[in-house]
Design a protein around this motif. Sequence first.
Motif: not given
Length: 71
Positions: A49, A16, A43, A20, A53, A24
């Motif tokens: 992101v 990802i 997301l 990203a 991803a 997160l």
Amino acid sequence: MSDPGTPEETEFPRAIGRPATRALANAGITRFDQLAARSAGDLLALHGVGPKAVRILGGELASRGLAFAAD
């Protein structure tokens, strides 16, 4: 020793990407159960992101019998 810009503990695949993963982690999402509580749209709204991803994470969720929350 870890890279200072990379979260220490995460379940997410490296595919990802680091932006990203950081986004997160900064949002408090480091496990798949936490990820499943969010929608794909939530997301995508996080800086770092992107669609790739989200696709990868969606596949990982599905393999665990989970899914993103509804938008």
